[in-house]
Each structure stands twice: as structure tokens, then as C-alpha cells.
Enzyme design. Structure first.
Site, PDB file in Angstrom:
ATOM      1  N   ASN A  42       0.837  -1.205   0.000  1.00 35.53           N
ATOM      2  CA  ASN A  42       0.000   0.000   0.000  1.00 35.53           C
ATOM      3  C   ASN A  42       0.872   1.255   0.000  1.00 35.53           C
ATOM      4  O   ASN A  42       1.958   1.275   0.573  1.00 35.53           O
ATOM      5  CB  ASN A  42      -1.023  -0.005   1.143  1.00 35.53           C
ATOM      6  CG  ASN A  42      -0.436  -0.220   2.515  1.00 35.53           C
ATOM      7  OD1 ASN A  42       0.636  -0.781   2.665  1.00 35.53           O
ATOM      8  ND2 ASN A  42      -1.157   0.220   3.535  1.00 35.53           N
ATOM      9  N   GLU A 102       0.237   5.202   0.713  1.00 32.85           N
ATOM     10  CA  GLU A 102      -0.735   6.210   1.171  1.00 32.85           C
ATOM     11  C   GLU A 102      -0.337   7.617   0.727  1.00 32.85           C
ATOM     12  O   GLU A 102       0.715   7.816   0.106  1.00 32.85           O
ATOM     13  CB  GLU A 102      -0.876   6.104   2.699  1.00 32.85           C
ATOM     14  CG  GLU A 102      -1.426   4.738   3.097  1.00 32.85           C
ATOM     15  CD  GLU A 102      -1.633   4.581   4.588  1.00 32.85           C
ATOM     16  OE1 GLU A 102      -1.149   5.418   5.368  1.00 32.85           O
ATOM     17  OE2 GLU A 102      -2.296   3.596   4.972  1.00 32.85           O
ATOM     18  N   GLU A 105      -3.085  -4.097  -3.450  1.00 35.05           N
ATOM     19  CA  GLU A 105      -3.541  -4.832  -4.630  1.00 35.05           C
ATOM     20  C   GLU A 105      -3.475  -3.968  -5.889  1.00 35.05           C
ATOM     21  O   GLU A 105      -3.283  -4.491  -6.994  1.00 35.05           O
ATOM     22  CB  GLU A 105      -4.979  -5.327  -4.425  1.00 35.05           C
ATOM     23  CG  GLU A 105      -5.141  -6.345  -3.299  1.00 35.05           C
ATOM     24  CD  GLU A 105      -5.400  -5.713  -1.935  1.00 35.05           C
ATOM     25  OE1 GLU A 105      -4.984  -4.563  -1.713  1.00 35.05           O
ATOM     26  OE2 GLU A 105      -6.026  -6.377  -1.099  1.00 35.05           O
TER      27      GLU A 105
HETATM   28  N1  THU Z   1      -5.376  -1.716   2.432  1.00 35.30           N
HETATM   29  C1  THU Z   1      -4.804  -2.429   1.416  1.00 35.30           C
HETATM   30  O1  THU Z   1      -3.682  -2.139   0.994  1.00 35.30           O
HETATM   31  N2  THU Z   1      -5.524  -3.459   0.871  1.00 35.30           N
HETATM   32  C2  THU Z   1      -6.751  -3.845   1.302  1.00 35.30           C
HETATM   33  O2  THU Z   1      -7.358  -4.704   0.693  1.00 35.30           O
HETATM   34  C3  THU Z   1      -7.311  -3.264   2.531  1.00 35.30           C
HETATM   35  C4  THU Z   1      -6.695  -1.984   2.968  1.00 35.30           C
HETATM   36  C5  THU Z   1      -4.624  -0.568   2.988  1.00 35.30           C
HETATM   37  C6  THU Z   1      -5.228   0.764   2.666  1.00 35.30           C
HETATM   38  C7  THU Z   1      -4.641   1.630   3.762  1.00 35.30           C
HETATM   39  O3  THU Z   1      -3.358   2.088   3.322  1.00 35.30           O
HETATM   40  C8  THU Z   1      -4.453   0.676   4.924  1.00 35.30           C
HETATM   41  O4  THU Z   1      -4.590  -0.628   4.391  1.00 35.30           O
HETATM   42  C9  THU Z   1      -5.459   0.868   6.042  1.00 35.30           C
HETATM   43  O5  THU Z   1      -6.752   0.819   5.558  1.00 35.30           O
END
Ligand code: THU
Length: 142
Positions: free
Chosen positions: A46, A48, A59
Site C-alpha cells: 500500500n 498512502e 492490490e
Molecule cells: N489496504 C490495502 O492495501 N488493501 C486492502 O485490501 C485493505 C486496505 C490498505 C489501505 C490503507 O493504506 C491501509 O490498508 C489501512 O486501511
């Protein structure tokens, strides 16, 4: 086809991605790895943003790498949080996995390995667009 899935390897690749995650706002790193039908492994983390709502899920990075490295179909996916704990992909990401893996793509979940057809029942997918287009053609020609 019959792909033998090395789940330990896939999970390890996903865990390796946790160190690359950019999650200063949620402090919730996520790593994901997917086996492609030609045998390669794609992965993501992820990423941000100070504008919270536009953060990218792990994903998103993985499917971007899938396309950028030559495409193909995802046959198995492992998504993990801290300590390698399997995570259920969020709703949007289930849709991403559906697009690139379809009903038979396998997902490592907290309840074991499940096919995407269990994870996203009655999914909307590319064939629904085709069906709608076909219906519109019939409408026009009648
Ligand atoms: N997150 C993902 O990377 N994939 C998911 O399927 C669920 C949530 C991340 C988004 C955010 O950066 C962090 O998890 C907290 O929600």
C-alpha cells in the site's frame, strides 16, 4: 492448467512487501503477492497519501505490476498485514482481483484458501458489459 500453488512462497513474497509499504497515516502496512498463469510472481504494497482518500491499496500496485510486466491471469493471491497475518482484500480490491483472476483465482484468507467466487459472489465483471451491449443491439434492431 492445474497450477501447483506454493502458498508459503507466495505468503513470504507478500510479507517481504510489508517493508516497502508507505503507510505513515494508517500505520497499517499491507503486502500482497500473486501467482500469474505463466508462473511469475507479482507483488505490491500500500502507498498512502497526505490526501488520505487517494491512498493506493497493495492490490492496486500488484495489478499495475501485472500489466506492466506483461499481463496474464492471476491464479493465486496472498494478502497480508503485519506479522504475515492473512487479510481479506477490501471491496474495491476484490473487484480488481476479479478482473485479473476471475472466479477461479484462489485467495489465502483467514479461513483458509477460497476461490474468488466465494469471496465476491455474484460479481460484476467484463461479461456483464458484453451482455448489456448485446441487449442494447437487440433493442436497436427491433
Ligand atoms: N489496504 C490495502 O492495501 N488493501 C486492502 O485490501 C485493505 C486496505 C490498505 C489501505 C490503507 O493504506 C491501509 O490498508 C489501512 O486501511
Amino acid at each position: 492448467m492445474g497450477h501447483e500453488v506454493d502458498w508459503d512462497r507466495l505468503r513470504d513474497e507478500a510479507i517481504a512487501m510489508l517493508d516497502r509499504a508507505f503507510a505513515p497515516y494508517s500505520d497499517f502496512p499491507v503486502g500482497v503477492a500473486g501467482l500469474v498463469d505463466d508462473g511469475r510472481i507479482v507483488s505490491g504494497c500500500n502507498v498512502e497519501n497526505a490526501s488520505y482518500g487517494i491512498g493506493l491499496c497493495a492490490e492496486c500496485g500488484m495489478v499495475s505490476q501485472l500489466a506492466a510486466s506483461g499481463g496474464g491471469r492471476l491464479v493465486a493471491v496472498a494478502c497480508v498485514g503485519r506479522h504475515g497475518i492473512p487479510l481479506m482484500p477490501c471491496g474495491r480490491c476484490r473487484q480488481l482481483l476479479w478482473e485479473h483472476g476471475g472466479a477461479t483465482c484462489l485467495l489465502l484468507t483467514p479461513e483458509g484458501v477460497l476461490p474468488m467466487s466465494d469471496v465476491l459472489p455474484q460479481a460484476f465483471g467484463p461479461e456483464d458489459l458484453a451482455t448489456a451491449a448485446e441487449a442494447a443491439r437487440h433493442e436497436e434492431s427491433s
